[in-house]
Design an enzyme around this catalytic site. Structure first.
Site, PDB file in Angstrom:
ATOM      1  N   HIS A  85      -3.863   9.303  11.223  1.00 23.29           N
ATOM      2  CA  HIS A  85      -4.737   8.218  11.089  1.00 23.29           C
ATOM      3  C   HIS A  85      -4.088   7.399   9.935  1.00 23.29           C
ATOM      4  O   HIS A  85      -3.766   6.204   9.910  1.00 23.29           O
ATOM      5  CB  HIS A  85      -6.117   8.458  11.227  1.00 23.29           C
ATOM      6  CG  HIS A  85      -6.738   7.327  10.640  1.00 23.29           C
ATOM      7  ND1 HIS A  85      -7.045   6.302  11.476  1.00 23.29           N
ATOM      8  CD2 HIS A  85      -7.249   7.067   9.334  1.00 23.29           C
ATOM      9  CE1 HIS A  85      -7.852   5.405  10.738  1.00 23.29           C
ATOM     10  NE2 HIS A  85      -8.123   5.760   9.497  1.00 23.29           N
ATOM     11  N   ASP A 124      15.986 -20.165  12.216  1.00 23.77           N
ATOM     12  CA  ASP A 124      15.925 -18.496  12.432  1.00 23.77           C
ATOM     13  C   ASP A 124      15.951 -17.714  11.120  1.00 23.77           C
ATOM     14  O   ASP A 124      15.915 -18.545   9.907  1.00 23.77           O
ATOM     15  CB  ASP A 124      17.039 -18.072  13.064  1.00 23.77           C
ATOM     16  CG  ASP A 124      16.655 -16.754  13.797  1.00 23.77           C
ATOM     17  OD1 ASP A 124      15.737 -15.851  13.527  1.00 23.77           O
ATOM     18  OD2 ASP A 124      16.998 -16.575  14.827  1.00 23.77           O
ATOM     19  N   TRP A 143      -1.689  12.054   4.552  1.00 22.74           N
ATOM     20  CA  TRP A 143      -0.504  10.846   4.455  1.00 22.74           C
ATOM     21  C   TRP A 143       0.205  10.961   3.275  1.00 22.74           C
ATOM     22  O   TRP A 143       1.183  10.488   2.984  1.00 22.74           O
ATOM     23  CB  TRP A 143      -1.348   9.570   5.001  1.00 22.74           C
ATOM     24  CG  TRP A 143      -1.727   8.879   3.704  1.00 22.74           C
ATOM     25  CD1 TRP A 143      -3.271   8.917   3.292  1.00 22.74           C
ATOM     26  CD2 TRP A 143      -1.241   7.776   2.939  1.00 22.74           C
ATOM     27  NE1 TRP A 143      -3.297   7.958   2.219  1.00 22.74           N
ATOM     28  CE2 TRP A 143      -2.097   7.370   2.087  1.00 22.74           C
ATOM     29  CE3 TRP A 143       0.064   7.301   2.794  1.00 22.74           C
ATOM     30  CZ2 TRP A 143      -1.920   6.209   1.052  1.00 22.74           C
ATOM     31  CZ3 TRP A 143       0.361   6.263   2.050  1.00 22.74           C
ATOM     32  CH2 TRP A 143      -0.541   5.707   1.171  1.00 22.74           C
ATOM     33  N   SER A 178      13.493   0.072   7.573  1.00 21.18           N
ATOM     34  CA  SER A 178      13.109  -1.065   8.232  1.00 21.18           C
ATOM     35  C   SER A 178      12.394  -2.164   7.305  1.00 21.18           C
ATOM     36  O   SER A 178      12.844  -3.373   7.344  1.00 21.18           O
ATOM     37  CB  SER A 178      12.186  -0.710   9.417  1.00 21.18           C
ATOM     38  OG  SER A 178      11.455  -1.777   9.753  1.00 21.18           O
ATOM     39  N   SER A 179      11.601  -1.630   6.572  1.00 18.07           N
ATOM     40  CA  SER A 179      10.861  -2.626   5.375  1.00 18.07           C
ATOM     41  C   SER A 179      11.840  -3.101   4.704  1.00 18.07           C
ATOM     42  O   SER A 179      11.721  -4.386   4.064  1.00 18.07           O
ATOM     43  CB  SER A 179       9.813  -2.101   5.022  1.00 18.07           C
ATOM     44  OG  SER A 179       8.821  -1.541   5.780  1.00 18.07           O
ATOM     45  N   HIS A 232       0.831   3.020  -5.016  1.00 18.12           N
ATOM     46  CA  HIS A 232       0.236   1.719  -5.368  1.00 18.12           C
ATOM     47  C   HIS A 232       0.626   0.448  -5.162  1.00 18.12           C
ATOM     48  O   HIS A 232       0.024  -0.358  -4.585  1.00 18.12           O
ATOM     49  CB  HIS A 232      -0.401   1.906  -7.134  1.00 18.12           C
ATOM     50  CG  HIS A 232      -1.330   0.818  -7.040  1.00 18.12           C
ATOM     51  ND1 HIS A 232      -2.794   1.543  -6.326  1.00 18.12           N
ATOM     52  CD2 HIS A 232      -1.708  -0.223  -7.624  1.00 18.12           C
ATOM     53  CE1 HIS A 232      -3.632   0.368  -6.852  1.00 18.12           C
ATOM     54  NE2 HIS A 232      -2.955  -0.638  -7.556  1.00 18.12           N
ATOM     55  N   GLU A 285       2.244  -0.320  -2.701  1.00 21.17           N
ATOM     56  CA  GLU A 285       2.217  -0.209  -1.424  1.00 21.17           C
ATOM     57  C   GLU A 285       0.875  -0.981  -1.130  1.00 21.17           C
ATOM     58  O   GLU A 285       0.648  -1.729   0.058  1.00 21.17           O
ATOM     59  CB  GLU A 285       2.201   0.923  -0.490  1.00 21.17           C
ATOM     60  CG  GLU A 285       2.011   1.300   0.803  1.00 21.17           C
ATOM     61  CD  GLU A 285       3.108   0.974   1.722  1.00 21.17           C
ATOM     62  OE1 GLU A 285       4.058   0.265   1.268  1.00 21.17           O
ATOM     63  OE2 GLU A 285       3.127   1.264   2.856  1.00 21.17           O
ATOM     64  N   TYR A 340      -0.666  -3.369  -2.377  1.00 25.00           N
ATOM     65  CA  TYR A 340      -0.411  -4.659  -2.644  1.00 25.00           C
ATOM     66  C   TYR A 340       0.671  -5.266  -1.597  1.00 25.00           C
ATOM     67  O   TYR A 340       0.530  -6.319  -1.383  1.00 25.00           O
ATOM     68  CB  TYR A 340      -0.039  -5.232  -3.995  1.00 25.00           C
ATOM     69  CG  TYR A 340      -0.918  -4.707  -5.038  1.00 25.00           C
ATOM     70  CD1 TYR A 340      -2.472  -5.449  -5.056  1.00 25.00           C
ATOM     71  CD2 TYR A 340      -1.025  -3.471  -5.590  1.00 25.00           C
ATOM     72  CE1 TYR A 340      -3.302  -5.064  -5.736  1.00 25.00           C
ATOM     73  CE2 TYR A 340      -2.187  -3.297  -6.537  1.00 25.00           C
ATOM     74  CZ  TYR A 340      -3.347  -3.985  -6.664  1.00 25.00           C
ATOM     75  OH  TYR A 340      -4.344  -3.752  -7.257  1.00 25.00           O
ATOM     76  N   SER A 360      -5.526 -17.856   2.342  1.00 19.91           N
ATOM     77  CA  SER A 360      -5.035 -19.033   1.376  1.00 19.91           C
ATOM     78  C   SER A 360      -4.576 -20.098   2.487  1.00 19.91           C
ATOM     79  O   SER A 360      -4.418 -21.497   2.090  1.00 19.91           O
ATOM     80  CB  SER A 360      -3.912 -19.062   0.280  1.00 19.91           C
ATOM     81  OG  SER A 360      -4.577 -17.963  -0.692  1.00 19.91           O
ATOM     82  N   HIS A 365      -3.608   5.760 -11.643  1.00 17.54           N
ATOM     83  CA  HIS A 365      -4.996   6.019 -11.611  1.00 17.54           C
ATOM     84  C   HIS A 365      -5.582   6.575 -10.402  1.00 17.54           C
ATOM     85  O   HIS A 365      -6.638   6.778 -10.014  1.00 17.54           O
ATOM     86  CB  HIS A 365      -5.727   4.439 -11.743  1.00 17.54           C
ATOM     87  CG  HIS A 365      -5.351   3.511 -10.607  1.00 17.54           C
ATOM     88  ND1 HIS A 365      -5.205   2.231 -10.705  1.00 17.54           N
ATOM     89  CD2 HIS A 365      -5.114   3.787  -9.127  1.00 17.54           C
ATOM     90  CE1 HIS A 365      -5.350   1.646  -9.566  1.00 17.54           C
ATOM     91  NE2 HIS A 365      -4.768   2.724  -8.695  1.00 17.54           N
ATOM     92  N   HIS A 366      -4.529   6.997  -9.587  1.00 17.47           N
ATOM     93  CA  HIS A 366      -4.641   7.846  -8.336  1.00 17.47           C
ATOM     94  C   HIS A 366      -4.530   9.482  -8.860  1.00 17.47           C
ATOM     95  O   HIS A 366      -4.700  10.207  -8.149  1.00 17.47           O
ATOM     96  CB  HIS A 366      -3.521   7.789  -7.266  1.00 17.47           C
ATOM     97  CG  HIS A 366      -3.615   6.349  -6.770  1.00 17.47           C
ATOM     98  ND1 HIS A 366      -4.298   6.018  -5.782  1.00 17.47           N
ATOM     99  CD2 HIS A 366      -2.957   5.231  -7.080  1.00 17.47           C
ATOM    100  CE1 HIS A 366      -3.967   4.838  -5.347  1.00 17.47           C
ATOM    101  NE2 HIS A 366      -3.374   4.171  -6.141  1.00 17.47           N
ATOM    102  N   THR A 422      -7.068 -10.809  -9.363  1.00 20.32           N
ATOM    103  CA  THR A 422      -7.761 -10.603  -8.016  1.00 20.32           C
ATOM    104  C   THR A 422      -8.953 -11.365  -7.982  1.00 20.32           C
ATOM    105  O   THR A 422      -9.015 -12.099  -7.030  1.00 20.32           O
ATOM    106  CB  THR A 422      -7.978  -9.135  -7.881  1.00 20.32           C
ATOM    107  OG1 THR A 422      -6.798  -8.331  -8.301  1.00 20.32           O
ATOM    108  CG2 THR A 422      -8.256  -8.888  -6.483  1.00 20.32           C
ATOM    109  N   LYS A 463      -8.251 -15.117  -7.454  1.00 12.86           N
ATOM    110  CA  LYS A 463      -7.992 -15.454  -6.367  1.00 12.86           C
ATOM    111  C   LYS A 463      -9.446 -15.759  -5.543  1.00 12.86           C
ATOM    112  O   LYS A 463      -9.582 -16.801  -4.714  1.00 12.86           O
ATOM    113  CB  LYS A 463      -7.218 -14.481  -5.349  1.00 12.86           C
ATOM    114  CG  LYS A 463      -5.928 -14.637  -5.700  1.00 12.86           C
ATOM    115  CD  LYS A 463      -5.099 -13.340  -4.728  1.00 12.86           C
ATOM    116  CE  LYS A 463      -3.620 -13.462  -4.964  1.00 12.86           C
ATOM    117  NZ  LYS A 463      -3.000 -14.624  -4.504  1.00 12.86           N
ATOM    118  N   ARG A 503     -13.585  14.181   0.516  1.00 14.02           N
ATOM    119  CA  ARG A 503     -12.799  13.632   1.788  1.00 14.02           C
ATOM    120  C   ARG A 503     -12.018  14.784   2.450  1.00 14.02           C
ATOM    121  O   ARG A 503     -11.798  15.905   1.855  1.00 14.02           O
ATOM    122  CB  ARG A 503     -11.891  12.447   1.583  1.00 14.02           C
ATOM    123  CG  ARG A 503     -10.834  12.800   0.514  1.00 14.02           C
ATOM    124  CD  ARG A 503     -10.432  11.670  -0.379  1.00 14.02           C
ATOM    125  NE  ARG A 503      -9.402  10.845   0.739  1.00 14.02           N
ATOM    126  CZ  ARG A 503      -8.344  10.533   0.062  1.00 14.02           C
ATOM    127  NH1 ARG A 503      -7.904  10.648  -0.914  1.00 14.02           N
ATOM    128  NH2 ARG A 503      -7.461   9.794   0.828  1.00 14.02           N
TER     129      ARG A 503
END
Lengths: 569, 271
Positions: free
Chosen positions: A82, A111, A145, A175-176, A259, A261, A263, A274, A308-309, A334, A337, A456
């Site tokens: 998941h 293009d 994950w 790919s990314s 982290h 990731e 964002y 926006s 912070h993780h 943040t 925004k 968890r």
């Protein structure tokens, strides 16, 4: 259901030649950014549904205490699949799909900069997804994950599923990276005449930042999984403490990628919001520069907060303090925004169309996710909250509320451009309200589940306190949420063939993708207009109105044929 | 059980974390109501109506600088409150008068800049070993010079009340996480590293917890309990535990000798 009259006066910029008839095999060879974009979006949405089914199976298992619906092994496989699916096969590539389709259109390009590389990015993504899901038939991965070493090494996870996970990260990562380089090159070089950086649509600003984040963060995880691969099969000991390696190194490398990731996943969504809010508030975006600058600021600060993780790991206190402060700091842009979005609505005339509803829903959910993030940034408090359902609730408020709701807003907003037909507003609203309340019922209570001490990633729990009740509430909510998603799936499937014809600009929007027909012709634009402001379509509509009013007074204006009006050139 | 706050009540550090959490919660609730309220108000008040015209405003520098500074100020306040609370959460106090005689200064054995000890430097040091899927607790008082023969227990840790207990958390296989909610936060057991925390319990009772970091298929059943008993009872338990372990070791010695005779000396490994 509302009907949409084509906007008057009509703007048509392409010659009336239809694209060549193409067989289904042309989808395998296409290098058209729009068709690749569609491939991306359809593929990733299928993975989203698969990831959703995995989530529902987990919620079923947790619907009762000490349930035995699935085995511990299957449960671990479910949450691993998941999480991995939603991050690597849905949110990140879905944003790439939206960017693929709309960045060239929004900047007035015909293009992407490298069309064939673009096709390769998509096929690498699909290969990654297929390799990963093929493991379902053998040994799906079960180390989460995050795949913390040493649990993910060959001794504790001998199954091939862990290797499938590694290849997935490699293939989707490549790919990314290729896609990000392509997007960056496109945005840097192929903007319409007059589109300076200060006139770049905010979605494109977000995608530019997304690309830079990918280019810096993805190689780190690629390196880390390569080290894990060689640890597993070729006798290295990078993460093996018994032979001089470090188990903590994995966590540092993973979160140094992990982290940013976050964002990578939410900034494009911010960009979508926006774009959509000004259109449905009929008001310019409030503080364009502040929103663009805060996007860049969030991206930069995103590289300073990874630890912070890791507040519960053995790391020096100086790092705990530094990371707490840098995490606080990231709350400022943040917050800016969110204030700007509310100010955009303020004194507007807000039309409650489905895209606007999803955007408003997103803001209200993201406020909650942002606030719970501040709790988690305070490291002594995080010692109580991390690795519990409080964190599960937090990540879903920021990623489901932040990314998925904006993706749905984007689907409802841009579907008319992609297909030439409108989605049903009625079904859209039903889908939104089911998803919104389903989401709140599922995830609000999970904060309490976490505070009551449920970690968890546990396949079962004892009924201590009200845990059984709380978990039942969450499970019921998850099915309401799923129903909401299905309504949109049905809406899309029906409207592709039978939706109301949209016309080029059904929303009277601000950006250049609405300048061309729906769906756009293969070359996008015959004539690329000169961009004079951050809302080029407003200028163009004004110009068209002026000219269509002109013929009575000025016969010269009538010589412009209506079908080939070259507006603003 | 607590609905809005983390669990507490077992140990001062857990209480201090809960109180810090509550301060943040109050500030957060105010911000939540203000921002969600502003959003809801804007959506409702400025919904499209006949004749309504949207104001064409593109920004307001003073307002924007204002709310940026306001957000930063709130976070500075939060940081200051956290620093003010930090010492009470991290630094243990001395053991109470009844627990004083149980603590030694043998923390030297695990000397580390990261280990927080009470002002008098004395705590009951227990090593917590995480392994799939069991917690082991090793107490001071090794019978032999090489550290062997120390009393130990599995799953349930028995500790004296009124005594500052310092934990040295390690792992023998994968990453685990030590967590008893009412006794303070989580600390990962990472193989190859030492992690430290402490607690001081005043009320006898059993405090329940479990491993909080995914460690494999048995993760959900990796239970950690702490049973707090009065100091005298603890001493009796520890002495009994030592006797049991000495007996078991003696029996193992006899079995080894027997086995050695049967299959030849030198073939049996020393443990």
């Amino acid at each position: 259901m509302a009907t949409y009259a084509p906007p008057i006066p009509q703007i048509v910029t392409h010659r009336a030649e239809s694209s060549k008839p193409q067989g289904w095999t042309s989808w395998f060879t296409t290098t058209d950014h729009k068709r690749i974009g569609i491939l991306y979006m359809v593929t990733t949405f299928v993975f989203f549904l698969l990831g959703g089914v995995e989530a529902l199976m987990m919620r079923l298992q947790l619907g009762a205490p000490n349930n035995t619906l699935v085995t511990p092994q299957v449960y671990n496989q479910l949450f691993t699949m998941h999480g991995t699916t939603m991050v690597f096969l849905f949110v990140v590539p879905m944003m790439a799909g939206l960017a693929n389709y709309f960045v060239p259109l929004m900047i007035g390009a015909r293009d992407m900069a490298f069309p064939r590389l673009n096709a390769m990015s998509y096929w690498l993504l699909l290969a990654g997804g297929l390799v990963f899901y093929a493991s379902v038939f053998w040994n799906p991965p079960e180390a989460g994950w995050t795949s913390y070493a040493p649990l993910s090494n060959s001794y504790f996870s001998p199954g091939g599923g862990q290797d499938a996970w590694i290849y997935l990260v490699h293939l989707t990562g490549l790919s990314s990276i290729l896609g990000a380089i392509n997007l960056y090159a496109t945005i840097a070089n192929m903007r319409a005449p007059g589109m300076s950086w200060g006139r770049l649509p905010l979605f494109v600003w977000a995608i530019l930042t997304y690309s830079v984040l990918i280019i810096f963060a993805m190689p780190v995880i690629a390196g880390a999984v390569t080290m894990l691969l060689t640890d597993r099969h070729f006798g290295t000991h990078f993460f093996d403490p018994a032979n001089g390696g470090s188990a903590l190194l994995w966590q540092h490398l993973f979160w140094f990628f992990g982290h940013p990731e976050v964002y990578i996943m939410v900034l494009p969504g911010f960009g979508v919001v926006s774009e959509i809010l000004p259109v449905f508030a009929r008001k310019p975006i409030f503080g364009y520069k502040a929103i663009a600058a805060s996007t860049v600021a969030i991206a930069f600060l995103g590289f300073l907060t990874w630890a912070h993780h890791m507040f519960a790991t053995p790391i020096p206190e100086a790092i705990l303090v530094f990371v707490m402060l840098s995490s606080f700091l990231i709350a400022v842009p943040t917050g800016v925004k969110i204030f700007n979005w509310i100010a955009t609505l303020w004194r507007g005339t807000v039309e409650f169309k489905t895209p606007l509803l999803f955007c408003a829903g997103f803001i209200s959910l993201f406020i909650i996710g942002g606030i719970s993030g501040v709790f988690l940034a305070v490291f002594p408090v995080d010692w109580q909250l991390n690795e519990t359902y409080f964190v599960v609730a937090h990540i879903h408020f920021v990623l489901m509320g932040g990314a998925v709701f904006t993706i749905f807003a984007a689907i409802y907003y841009w579907f008319p451009k992609i297909t030439g037909r409108m989605l049903s507003e009625g079904m859209g609203k039903v889908s939104f309200w089911l998803m919104y309340w389903g989401f709140l019922i599922t995830f609000l209570i999970q904060h309490v589940i976490g505070l009551d001490g449920m970690p968890r990633r546990v396949y079962e729990y004892d009924n201590v306190g009200h845990l059984a009740l709380y978990n039942q509430i969450s499970t019921v909510g998850s099915f309401i949420l799923a129903l909401g998603v299905l309504v949109t799936v049905f809406n899309v499937a029906r409207s592709v063939k039978s939706g109301v014809i949209a016309g080029p600009d059904p929303w009277k929007a601000n950006t250049l993708e609405w300048f061309t027909s729906s769906p756009p012709p293969p070359n996008n634009f015959d004539v690329v207009p000169r961009v004079r402001s951050v809302e080029p379509m407003k200028d163009i509509r004004r110009e068209v109105e002026r000219r269509s009013a002109a013929p009575a007074a000025d016969p010269g204006g009538a010589t412009v044929p209506a079908g080939a009006m070259q507006v603003g050139v | 059980m607590a609905f809005f706050t983390p669990q507490s009540g077992g140990s001062p550090n857990a209480d201090e974390i809960a109180s810090l959490y509550r301060i943040i919660l109050y500030i957060a609730l105010v911000i939540f109501v203000l921002v969600e309220g502003a959003l809801g108000y804007a959506l409702w008040k400025f919904r499209a109506r006949k004749g309504a015209v949207a104001a064409q405003i593109r920004g307001n520098t003073r307002l924007e600088v204002g709310w940026t500074v306001a957000a930063a100020v709130i976070l500075v306040v939060l940081a200051v409150i956290t620093f003010a609370k930090l010492s009470a959460i991290q630094d243990p106090s001395n053991s109470g008068p009844n627990g004083q005689h149980l603590v030694g200064s043998d923390g030297v054995l695990y000397a580390s800049a990261e280990r927080k000890l009470p002002p008098n430097g004395k705590a009951l040091n227990i090593t917590v070993v995480g392994r799939q899927y069991l917690w082991q607790y090793v107490y001071p008082g090794a019978a032999e010079a090489d550290g062997l023969g120390a009393p130990y227990a599995y799953e349930q840790m028995v500790v004296p009340t009124e005594t500052t207990v310092s934990l040295d958390i390690v792992s023998s296989d994968v990453v685990h996480s030590w967590w008893i909610p009412e006794l303070g936060g989580k600390f990962q057991a990472v193989p190859g590293y030492h992690n430290y925390t402490w607690f001081k319990i005043s009320k006898p009772g059993v405090y329940r917890g479990q491993c909080a970091n995914l460690c494999g298929r048995g993760h959900a059943r990796m239970i950690a309990d702490v049973k707090a008993v009065p100091p005298a009872q603890f001493e009796a338990w520890l002495a009994y535990q030592k006797v049991l372990i000495a007996e078991a070791n003696a029996q193992a010695k006899i079995a080894r000798a027997k086995l050695g005779k049967q299959i030849g000396a030198g073939q049996v490994e020393n443990p």
